[in-house]
Enzyme design. Structure first.
Site, PDB file in Angstrom:
ATOM      1  N   SER A 242       0.819  -1.046  -0.094  1.00 17.10           N
ATOM      2  CA  SER A 242       0.074   0.014  -0.326  1.00 17.10           C
ATOM      3  C   SER A 242       1.115   1.282  -0.190  1.00 17.10           C
ATOM      4  O   SER A 242       1.917   1.226   0.077  1.00 17.10           O
ATOM      5  CB  SER A 242      -0.861  -0.001   0.819  1.00 17.10           C
ATOM      6  OG  SER A 242      -0.690   0.161   3.108  1.00 17.10           O
ATOM      7  N   LYS A 243       0.428   2.600   0.075  1.00 14.70           N
ATOM      8  CA  LYS A 243       0.846   3.555  -0.343  1.00 14.70           C
ATOM      9  C   LYS A 243       1.835   3.858   1.107  1.00 14.70           C
ATOM     10  O   LYS A 243       2.973   4.685   0.506  1.00 14.70           O
ATOM     11  CB  LYS A 243      -0.336   4.541  -0.290  1.00 14.70           C
ATOM     12  CG  LYS A 243      -0.247   5.126  -1.455  1.00 14.70           C
ATOM     13  CD  LYS A 243      -1.406   6.298  -0.930  1.00 14.70           C
ATOM     14  CE  LYS A 243      -2.187   6.876  -2.290  1.00 14.70           C
ATOM     15  NZ  LYS A 243      -2.967   7.352  -1.946  1.00 14.70           N
ATOM     16  N   ARG A 244       1.865   3.292   2.406  1.00 16.50           N
ATOM     17  CA  ARG A 244       2.917   3.670   3.078  1.00 16.50           C
ATOM     18  C   ARG A 244       3.939   2.868   2.795  1.00 16.50           C
ATOM     19  O   ARG A 244       5.085   2.960   3.528  1.00 16.50           O
ATOM     20  CB  ARG A 244       1.767   3.351   4.237  1.00 16.50           C
ATOM     21  CG  ARG A 244       1.874   1.894   4.777  1.00 16.50           C
ATOM     22  CD  ARG A 244       1.286   1.803   5.913  1.00 16.50           C
ATOM     23  NE  ARG A 244       0.552   0.793   6.350  1.00 16.50           N
ATOM     24  CZ  ARG A 244       1.867  -1.256   6.467  1.00 16.50           C
ATOM     25  NH1 ARG A 244       2.524  -0.367   6.792  1.00 16.50           N
ATOM     26  NH2 ARG A 244       0.635  -1.997   6.544  1.00 16.50           N
ATOM     27  N   HIS A 245       4.018   2.159   1.969  1.00 12.27           N
ATOM     28  CA  HIS A 245       5.178   1.517   1.763  1.00 12.27           C
ATOM     29  C   HIS A 245       6.028   1.854   0.666  1.00 12.27           C
ATOM     30  O   HIS A 245       7.314   1.600   0.302  1.00 12.27           O
ATOM     31  CB  HIS A 245       4.796  -0.380   1.027  1.00 12.27           C
ATOM     32  CG  HIS A 245       4.611  -1.334   1.947  1.00 12.27           C
ATOM     33  ND1 HIS A 245       3.133  -1.559   1.941  1.00 12.27           N
ATOM     34  CD2 HIS A 245       4.869  -1.192   3.219  1.00 12.27           C
ATOM     35  CE1 HIS A 245       3.075  -1.859   3.034  1.00 12.27           C
ATOM     36  NE2 HIS A 245       3.727  -2.511   3.677  1.00 12.27           N
ATOM     37  N   GLY A 246       5.318   3.374   0.075  1.00 16.82           N
ATOM     38  CA  GLY A 246       6.260   3.459  -1.201  1.00 16.82           C
ATOM     39  C   GLY A 246       5.144   3.988  -1.934  1.00 16.82           C
ATOM     40  O   GLY A 246       4.562   3.604  -2.651  1.00 16.82           O
TER      41      GLY A 246
END
Ligand code: GLU
Length: 473
Positions: A242-246
């Site tokens: 998801s977005k929080r991984h990059g």
């Protein structure tokens, strides 16, 4: 002889080309190439509110950048709505589907009742066998498929194996809405059938859809394509990517300076393997690709591994091509000084690239490393570099400047010999002299070989940069 393979990539154009979608496309492409078949592209644009032309363009761009080609023109799912309705009516005529006149209130009540009784909220089939003459007037019905009421639906999957769904858990789902538009489930089946798709390779989030889709295939008497549902990509922590991984969009990887062949190689290894091979060409991937070798376990995105592959492909790339990629990246990221500097110093930049290649993991790092070429004087000196410019080292630079000015030949060998002779004459180690030189000439503590730098920027510029430091010091 078996039928020629036809795969497809079927993105929904609601954003960029997702990194997981890119991997799905890559596998479909590789399988088609491996078997001498075709990969078709279908744009699943039936959700009119969320589908945009910009997203379609971004997906096509992303695929093209990755070097993934499709056969024929992209097919719009939305444009095929009449055909979807036609098949829904054919199912009606065959007695494999029926009209349902339930009102929204009835459906809500049905769901609540099921929930209260601890059953999953499913349609109860109340119009399945009802006499059509019961139809209330003035209500536009939906069309529902007659799903089997007992037995099992088995997805024979190349990755997941035999996945068994109990018929009692699948209700009579809607295939055509009351406004005559198809549901996603129905459109996919009709399209895959009409497009002659023989192999469906997609994310395992579609596995339950596969069971429902098989119900439609069987109701129409159509062959069910081969299926391979691949596990989704997870982040380094094991949670769904998801977005929080990059970054999630292929676009972002291009902008960050990854080469398409590096991303292709990287994505290939996310869920597929050929022995211990980590680095392989696209031709090798195509030659080796098989559905058998798809992994059943989820794969984790590993940024360090992507970086190291990218570093490998940067080292292998032709300088002229890297130069073009650097210019494009600088332009796209609005790095105007870099863009102008690279354009105005094309020959020097290309000549410098072999010096930069071993030192960079991304194209952006290449650009940073190239900045010494066009940095404007007096150079901004990084803090660590300015610490090297002590009164003692500035005195060395002063002397060296005079010696350099007197050199009749401006080559790496000549400068190298001169600096070595000087270091020896003052009893200093080479690094003691070369590091301050680097600081003065590049403003940094890390750069390509300093003698190479001096040849690349030329004698006059080298002397001027040294003077900027010594005159100030
Ligand atoms: N449009 C679907 C998606 O983007 C894919 C459907 C399919 O492959 O069957 O997830």
């Amino acid at each position: 002889m078996s039928k020629p393979v036809v795969t497809r990539f079927a993105p929904s154009p609601t954003g960029f080309l997702h990194i997981g979608g890119a991997r799905t496309a890559l596998f479909n492409w590789a399988y088609a190439k491996n078997t001498g078949g075709k990969m078709l592209l279908r744009i699943e644009d039936t959700d009119r509110e969320r589908s945009t032309d910009a997203a379609v363009a971004a997906i096509l761009d992303g695929l093209s950048w990755l070097g993934l080609t499709w056969d024929g023109e992209p097919i719009s799912q939305f444009a095929r709505a009449d055909r979807h309705a036609e098949i829904a009516h054919a199912l009606l005529d065959k007695g494999m589907a029926y009209r349902c006149y339930c009102t929204p209130d009835e459906l809500t009540e049905m769901r609540e009742k099921a929930r209260a009784e601890g059953r999953p909220p499913r349609y109860d089939g109340r119009w399945r066998d009802r006499d059509p003459s019961d139809a209330p007037s003035g209500v536009n019905p939906v069309i529902r498929i007659k799903a089997p009421e007992s037995g099992e639906i088995v997805v024979h999957d190349h990755v997941q194996g035999e996945v068994v769904f109990k018929a009692e858990n699948l209700d009579d789902f809607i295939i055509l809405r009351s406004d005559g538009t198809p549901t996603y489930m129905h459109a996919v089946v009709v399209d895959d059938h009409d497009m002659g798709v023989t192999h469906i390779i997609r994310g395992d989030d579609h596995l339950t859809n596969a069971a429902r889709q098989i119900v439609i295939y069987q109701a129409m008497g159509w062959d069910v394509p081969e299926m391979a549902h691949i596990p989704l990509i997870h982040g380094p922590d094991g949670a769904k990517l998801s977005k929080r991984h990059g970054a999630l969009g292929v676009e972002a990887y291009r902008q960050m300076g990854y080469l398409p062949e590096a991303l292709r190689n990287y994505l290939a290894r996310l869920g597929w393997a050929h022995g211990d091979n980590e680095i392989f060409s696209t031709e090798q991937m195509v030659e080796w690709f098989s559905l058998k070798a798809l992994n059943k376990g989820a794969s984790r995105f590993d940024f360090a591994k992507l970086d190291s592959l990218n570093a490998h492909y940067i080292r292998a790339a032709e300088p002229v091509r890297l130069y073009e990629v650097m210019v494009d990246a600088a332009s796209e990221l609005g790095r105007n000084a870099d863009y102008a500097g690279l354009l105005n110093n094309k020959d020097t930049a290309i000549a410098a690239i072999p010096e930069l290649q071993p030192r960079a993991k991304t194209v952006l790092e290449l650009i940073d490393l190239a900045q010494f070429i066009y940095a404007s004087r007096p150079l901004a000196i990084e803090e660590k570099a300015s610490e090297l410019l002590t009164p003692e080292s500035i005195a060395h630079l002063e002397t060296l400047r005079g010696r350099f000015a007197a050199l009749s030949e401006w080559s790496v060998a000549a400068i190298d010999a001169d600096v070595r002779a000087y270091a020896e004459s003052v009893g200093a180690k080479l690094g003691k002299i070369a590091q301050p030189l680097r600081a003065a000439l590049t403003g940094r503590t890390i750069s390509p070989g300093i003698f190479e730098v001096m040849v690349l920027i030329g004698k006059a510029e080298s002397l001027a940069r040294i003077a900027d430091v010594t005159d100030k010091g």
